[in-house]
Write a protein that holds these residues in place. Structure first.
Motif, PDB file in Angstrom:
ATOM      1  N   HIS A 188       0.874  -1.180   0.000  1.00  0.00           N
ATOM      2  CA  HIS A 188       0.000   0.000   0.000  1.00  0.00           C
ATOM      3  C   HIS A 188       0.905   1.222   0.000  1.00  0.00           C
ATOM      4  O   HIS A 188       2.031   1.178   0.499  1.00  0.00           O
ATOM      5  CB  HIS A 188      -0.896  -0.032   1.248  1.00  0.00           C
ATOM      6  N   TRP A 189       0.410   2.325  -0.563  1.00  0.00           N
ATOM      7  CA  TRP A 189       1.272   3.502  -0.692  1.00  0.00           C
ATOM      8  C   TRP A 189       1.813   3.953   0.664  1.00  0.00           C
ATOM      9  O   TRP A 189       2.958   4.393   0.758  1.00  0.00           O
ATOM     10  CB  TRP A 189       0.533   4.642  -1.380  1.00  0.00           C
ATOM     11  N   ARG A 190       0.991   3.812   1.716  1.00  0.00           N
ATOM     12  CA  ARG A 190       1.461   4.247   3.032  1.00  0.00           C
ATOM     13  C   ARG A 190       2.629   3.377   3.498  1.00  0.00           C
ATOM     14  O   ARG A 190       3.595   3.885   4.056  1.00  0.00           O
ATOM     15  CB  ARG A 190       0.311   4.208   4.043  1.00  0.00           C
ATOM     16  N   GLU A 191       2.546   2.080   3.277  1.00  0.00           N
ATOM     17  CA  GLU A 191       3.639   1.181   3.645  1.00  0.00           C
ATOM     18  C   GLU A 191       4.903   1.509   2.862  1.00  0.00           C
ATOM     19  O   GLU A 191       6.007   1.473   3.403  1.00  0.00           O
ATOM     20  CB  GLU A 191       3.234  -0.271   3.383  1.00  0.00           C
TER      21      GLU A 191
ATOM     22  N   LEU B  38       5.748   4.447   1.484  1.00  0.00           N
ATOM     23  CA  LEU B  38       6.323   5.709   1.939  1.00  0.00           C
ATOM     24  C   LEU B  38       7.012   5.546   3.297  1.00  0.00           C
ATOM     25  O   LEU B  38       8.067   6.135   3.537  1.00  0.00           O
ATOM     26  CB  LEU B  38       5.238   6.783   2.026  1.00  0.00           C
ATOM     27  N   ARG B  39       6.418   4.738   4.179  1.00  0.00           N
ATOM     28  CA  ARG B  39       7.066   4.478   5.465  1.00  0.00           C
ATOM     29  C   ARG B  39       8.383   3.736   5.250  1.00  0.00           C
ATOM     30  O   ARG B  39       9.406   4.066   5.871  1.00  0.00           O
ATOM     31  CB  ARG B  39       6.155   3.658   6.375  1.00  0.00           C
TER      32      ARG B  39
ATOM     33  N   VAL C 135       7.655  13.670   2.234  1.00  0.00           N
ATOM     34  CA  VAL C 135       8.277  12.601   3.007  1.00  0.00           C
ATOM     35  C   VAL C 135       9.793  12.753   2.999  1.00  0.00           C
ATOM     36  O   VAL C 135      10.449  12.639   4.048  1.00  0.00           O
ATOM     37  CB  VAL C 135       7.861  11.221   2.458  1.00  0.00           C
TER      38      VAL C 135
ATOM     39  N   ASP D 253       4.373   9.297  11.451  1.00  0.00           N
ATOM     40  CA  ASP D 253       2.945   8.984  11.530  1.00  0.00           C
ATOM     41  C   ASP D 253       2.096  10.242  11.344  1.00  0.00           C
ATOM     42  O   ASP D 253       1.066  10.211  10.648  1.00  0.00           O
ATOM     43  CB  ASP D 253       2.608   8.336  12.879  1.00  0.00           C
TER      44      ASP D 253
ATOM     45  N   LEU E 252       2.160  11.014   7.584  1.00  0.00           N
ATOM     46  CA  LEU E 252       1.397  10.059   6.770  1.00  0.00           C
ATOM     47  C   LEU E 252      -0.098  10.158   7.063  1.00  0.00           C
ATOM     48  O   LEU E 252      -0.933  10.011   6.148  1.00  0.00           O
ATOM     49  CB  LEU E 252       1.901   8.640   7.025  1.00  0.00           C
ATOM     50  N   ASP E 253      -0.456  10.423   8.329  1.00  0.00           N
ATOM     51  CA  ASP E 253      -1.868  10.623   8.666  1.00  0.00           C
ATOM     52  C   ASP E 253      -2.435  11.816   7.901  1.00  0.00           C
ATOM     53  O   ASP E 253      -3.569  11.772   7.398  1.00  0.00           O
ATOM     54  CB  ASP E 253      -2.035  10.861  10.167  1.00  0.00           C
TER      55      ASP E 253
ATOM     56  N   GLU F 118      -2.886  10.896   4.234  1.00  0.00           N
ATOM     57  CA  GLU F 118      -4.034   9.998   4.063  1.00  0.00           C
ATOM     58  C   GLU F 118      -5.340  10.769   4.216  1.00  0.00           C
ATOM     59  O   GLU F 118      -6.301  10.550   3.457  1.00  0.00           O
ATOM     60  CB  GLU F 118      -3.962   8.877   5.087  1.00  0.00           C
TER      61      GLU F 118
ATOM     62  N   SER G  42      -8.324  10.969   1.397  1.00  0.00           N
ATOM     63  CA  SER G  42      -9.512  10.173   1.706  1.00  0.00           C
ATOM     64  C   SER G  42     -10.706  11.033   2.033  1.00  0.00           C
ATOM     65  O   SER G  42     -11.818  10.542   2.188  1.00  0.00           O
ATOM     66  CB  SER G  42      -9.241   9.223   2.879  1.00  0.00           C
TER      67      SER G  42
END
Length: 226
Positions: free
Chosen positions: A83-86, A88-89, A145, A214, A217-218, A221, A225
């Motif tokens: 997933h894009w969040r994973e 980027l992390r 990021v 976090d 990224l929050d 997101e 969303s």
């Protein structure tokens, strides 16, 4: 022609064979040991036991050498995730890890985009993971990021260097400056700062990095969303 496209000289019998890879690896070893100030074409040639002029067939300048060094360590930055969040992390955490392995990288992060093959391959992985993000927003997201990581890494590396230079770790530094802060806070001029210093949980560098990431990224997101 950029170094990425320029062919290497044909191999020839010599007491010490050369290649761009050998030159770059020698430069990285010097930088890992003693920082970027230890890297010059003359010093790299000495480490390889060849004359400095032999290097110019492979590398035209120190700037090219630094570009090659950065791209070589980019091979160690391989974002992963479903997933894009994973992804980027993973990009943030792996970049931080590599910068801690090669402190000199902190001095070269940022600026113009890196165009070496390893940097481009990593960029492709990240941008491909952002399929659900509009094309115009992809680079601002990645830049946000990267900017967070660069700022965090440079702060952490600066702390490491200060500790080595002064012989004082963070706790000893805080103890040495504690009386000054007590006297300053007693003036009543900095109540918000005093509350944080006295009452907030003091996080280590790893915790600070993860929490800040976090937050970022929050926010990303929530933006996409909402």
């Amino acid at each position: 022609m950029l170094v990425w496209e320029r062919p290497e000289p044909p191999s020839r019998p010599a007491p010490a064979s050369l290649s761009r890879e050998r030159i770059v690896r020698a430069a990285i070893r010097l930088a890992d040991a003693d920082g970027l100030e230890a890297v010059s074409l003359r010093k790299v040639a000495a480490a390889l036991d060849v004359g400095p002029m032999r290097l110019y067939g492979y590398i035209a300048s120190k700037e090219e050498l630094l570009d090659l060094m950065v791209d070589a360590v980019h091979a160690e930055i391989r974002p992963t995730g479903d997933h894009w969040r994973e992804v980027l992390r993973s990009l943030a955490e792996s970049t931080r890890h590599v910068a801690h392995q090669h402190e000199w990288l902190a001095d070269l992060l940022g600026g113009r985009p890196r165009l070496g093959p390893n940097a481009l391959a990593g960029g492709e992985i990240v941008l491909a993971a952002l399929d659900d993000v509009g094309v115009d927003a992809k680079m601002p997201v990645v830049s946000a990021v990267n900017s967070y990581v660069i700022g965090a890494v440079r702060r952490e590396i600066a702390e490491r260097r200060a500790e080595r230079a002064t012989g004082m770790d963070e706790k000893r530094w805080q103890s040495a400056h504690g009386p000054y802060l007590e006297r300053t806070f007693a003036t009543g001029r900095f109540p918000a700062l005093e509350t944080v210093v006295r009452d907030a949980v003091h996080l280590d560098a790893d915790q600070t990095f993860r929490i800040g990431l976090d937050f970022l990224l929050d926010g990303i997101e929530a933006r996409f969303s909402g």
